[in-house]
Write a protein that holds these residues in place. Sequence first.
Motif, mmCIF file in Angstrom:
data_model
loop_
_atom_site.group_PDB
_atom_site.id
_atom_site.type_symbol
_atom_site.label_atom_id
_atom_site.label_comp_id
_atom_site.label_asym_id
_atom_site.label_seq_id
_atom_site.Cartn_x
_atom_site.Cartn_y
_atom_site.Cartn_z
ATOM 1 N N ASN A 168 42.251 20.045 55.598
ATOM 2 C CA ASN A 168 43.429 20.096 56.470
ATOM 3 C C ASN A 168 44.226 18.800 56.418
ATOM 4 O O ASN A 168 44.846 18.382 57.387
ATOM 5 C CB ASN A 168 43.058 20.415 57.921
ATOM 6 N N LYS A 184 47.342 17.753 55.013
ATOM 7 C CA LYS A 184 48.534 18.378 54.443
ATOM 8 C C LYS A 184 49.813 17.605 54.761
ATOM 9 O O LYS A 184 50.896 18.165 54.777
ATOM 10 C CB LYS A 184 48.644 19.820 54.935
ATOM 11 N N GLN A 202 50.289 15.614 57.617
ATOM 12 C CA GLN A 202 50.550 15.416 59.036
ATOM 13 C C GLN A 202 50.792 13.933 59.343
ATOM 14 O O GLN A 202 50.053 13.063 58.909
ATOM 15 C CB GLN A 202 49.370 15.910 59.884
ATOM 16 N N GLY A 203 51.846 13.674 60.085
ATOM 17 C CA GLY A 203 52.141 12.311 60.509
ATOM 18 C C GLY A 203 52.913 11.487 59.507
ATOM 19 O O GLY A 203 53.324 10.361 59.820
ATOM 20 N N GLN A 235 56.258 10.834 57.214
ATOM 21 C CA GLN A 235 57.679 11.187 57.181
ATOM 22 C C GLN A 235 58.234 10.983 55.773
ATOM 23 O O GLN A 235 58.083 9.904 55.196
ATOM 24 C CB GLN A 235 58.466 10.346 58.180
ATOM 25 N N ASN A 263 57.835 23.923 64.108
ATOM 26 C CA ASN A 263 56.966 22.803 64.485
ATOM 27 C C ASN A 263 57.706 21.472 64.564
ATOM 28 O O ASN A 263 57.082 20.416 64.638
ATOM 29 C CB ASN A 263 55.807 22.691 63.494
ATOM 30 N N GLN A 318 59.321 19.780 62.372
ATOM 31 C CA GLN A 318 59.036 18.875 61.270
ATOM 32 C C GLN A 318 60.305 18.437 60.530
ATOM 33 O O GLN A 318 60.240 17.556 59.671
ATOM 34 C CB GLN A 318 58.071 19.542 60.272
ATOM 35 N N LYS A 331 52.769 20.132 56.027
ATOM 36 C CA LYS A 331 52.726 19.688 57.422
ATOM 37 C C LYS A 331 53.316 18.294 57.617
ATOM 38 O O LYS A 331 53.228 17.723 58.708
ATOM 39 C CB LYS A 331 51.295 19.742 57.949
ATOM 40 N N ALA A 332 53.938 17.754 56.591
ATOM 41 C CA ALA A 332 54.655 16.486 56.736
ATOM 42 C C ALA A 332 55.960 16.732 57.483
ATOM 43 O O ALA A 332 56.370 17.874 57.705
ATOM 44 C CB ALA A 332 54.927 15.873 55.366
ATOM 45 N N SER A 333 56.616 15.662 57.897
ATOM 46 C CA SER A 333 57.921 15.755 58.558
ATOM 47 C C SER A 333 58.994 15.226 57.615
ATOM 48 O O SER A 333 58.732 14.339 56.788
ATOM 49 C CB SER A 333 57.915 14.952 59.859
ATOM 50 N N CYS A 358 49.901 13.407 51.442
ATOM 51 C CA CYS A 358 48.563 13.823 51.891
ATOM 52 C C CYS A 358 47.544 12.711 51.655
ATOM 53 O O CYS A 358 46.704 12.429 52.520
ATOM 54 C CB CYS A 358 48.142 15.099 51.170
ATOM 55 N N GLN A 370 48.011 10.085 54.209
ATOM 56 C CA GLN A 370 47.476 10.538 55.494
ATOM 57 C C GLN A 370 45.958 10.349 55.539
ATOM 58 O O GLN A 370 45.393 9.955 56.564
ATOM 59 C CB GLN A 370 47.806 12.016 55.732
#
Length: 546
Positions: free
Chosen positions: A166, A168, A170-171, A173, A196, A198, A240-242, A408, A411
């Motif tokens: 998981n 992917k 997240q967090g 930018q 979400n 993002q 799941k990145a922004s 990823c 992260q």
Amino acid sequence: MKYGILFIVFLFFAIIHSQAQNYYWIGFTDKNNSEYSLSAPEDYLSERAIERRTKQNIPIDSLDLPVNQSYIDSVLTLDVTFFHASKWLNGITVVTDSLRLDTLIGNWSFVNEIQLSKPSSFSTKSAKNKFADEIEVLYDEIDSAYYGGSVHQISMLDGQFLHQQNIKGQGIQIAVLDGGFYNADVNPAFDSLWINQQILGTKDVVDLNSDFFSTNYHGMSVLSCMGGNIPGELIGTAPKASYWLIRSEDTGSEYIVEEDHWVVAAEFADSVGADIINSSLGYSEFDDPTTDHTYADMDGKTTRVTRAANIAASRGMLVFTSAGNERDDPWKRIVAPSDGDLVIGVGAVDKDLNPAFFTSAGPASDGDIKPNVSAMGYRTTLQLSNGVVGLASGTSFSSPVMAGMAACLWQYFPEKTALEIKDALEQSGSMAFTPDSLVGYGIPNMRTASMLLNPFSVPVYEKQNNWQVYPNPVNNYVVLQNKGTFSGKEIAIGLYSITGQIIQQWTKPGAQKIVLSDLPDLSNGMFVLKVNDGEKSETFKLNKSY
């Protein structure tokens, strides 16, 4: 915070009343008597941008200070209109009816450069379509049903190693600098990004009055390589990145002003706190041949766009750019800013790991390895402009595939610096020991990169290895035993510290059994051994003891 007010003021002055005007770049000598201070960076940088620098021990310096407003005001006393400013290169772009702005400015002491960057009367007959030829209708197990057509571009990087945990994006930018984001606000591939929250924001550097999501399709397709999310059809490398969506490219013509747009867009990405820039754009030849670059200019530090890309990377961001689609054109070589010393230029391969016929050739003209790495850019699965998932080709797509995967990885190792992530990508490449001018250090592997960043982060599954390494713990020698039918190819072997630094390298003739009897004198501890037989790269943890 004042940085937000500053952008609003610039936007106000940047309204252009006529499209048929001359664009000029005006460079300044200094930032003397600035109203801003290095001790108060919150006036011109976001909290996140400051944190990125602090975390990586990068000082705030004069490059971060905005352009001297008094210099801008002096230029605006002439019959010109402000368009945008670059703090990194210390200059502004203005538009005017004048064809000889240099005669109006004369010998002003604070001006050191004046260039016509786009004339009012122009022809696009010589313009190259940098997006041409782009649109067409496994170490860990990977769920091909879930990934759909994108299974190849993920698996060749062993991206599933991170995704299955998981990880992917997240967090993280990512700022996407491109030519437009047609229908990215309504396309189903991006539903989860919007739901979400993002998508962090948009900015059009080229036309402040544009209908942002009705512009060119290219950036939308690029975005889908990273953020696309249609299970069974398309899964991006960082779903799941922004994302910040920034239009920096005027697709209607090709003038040097495009580089100035890029610089301003990158500065915006930095100021809002983006971690990664992906730019599927490149510059070499223009509609005004007098401004064309030469291969000598591809030395990693000469063009304005390359200088800015290096500065962006020096601010602690990862900067990914397309190496170019020029190998079957007269130019043949990489394009700016992929030549940048600190930039990660990305070449293209097909699903069989072969260099794409169009991927631009390196090296940089100063001899540096370029492209840096490569990813799938031939028949890449992505979102097309007609609303369906299909195939496209170009380094425009290998770059975001790689950028998303790097998000990823970062992260997974948030304590690492951008430079450490860059080094891990290169050292994990399939050609890390024998880089060439088409794929650079080759195709990175996320499992190997993770082990280089932290050997204890990756379990080693012996059943998946073609090679057996013993004894382990090791003392004075290491034996590599091939467990299958050996191909007889040359073997590249590297010994790394747990921080990813190369300690020693060997190139051995292909053999079923290889003995490394010349190990360096090492202290007790954990080390990493990488074995590359030309088809597969495997990494092993070694415990050194006396």
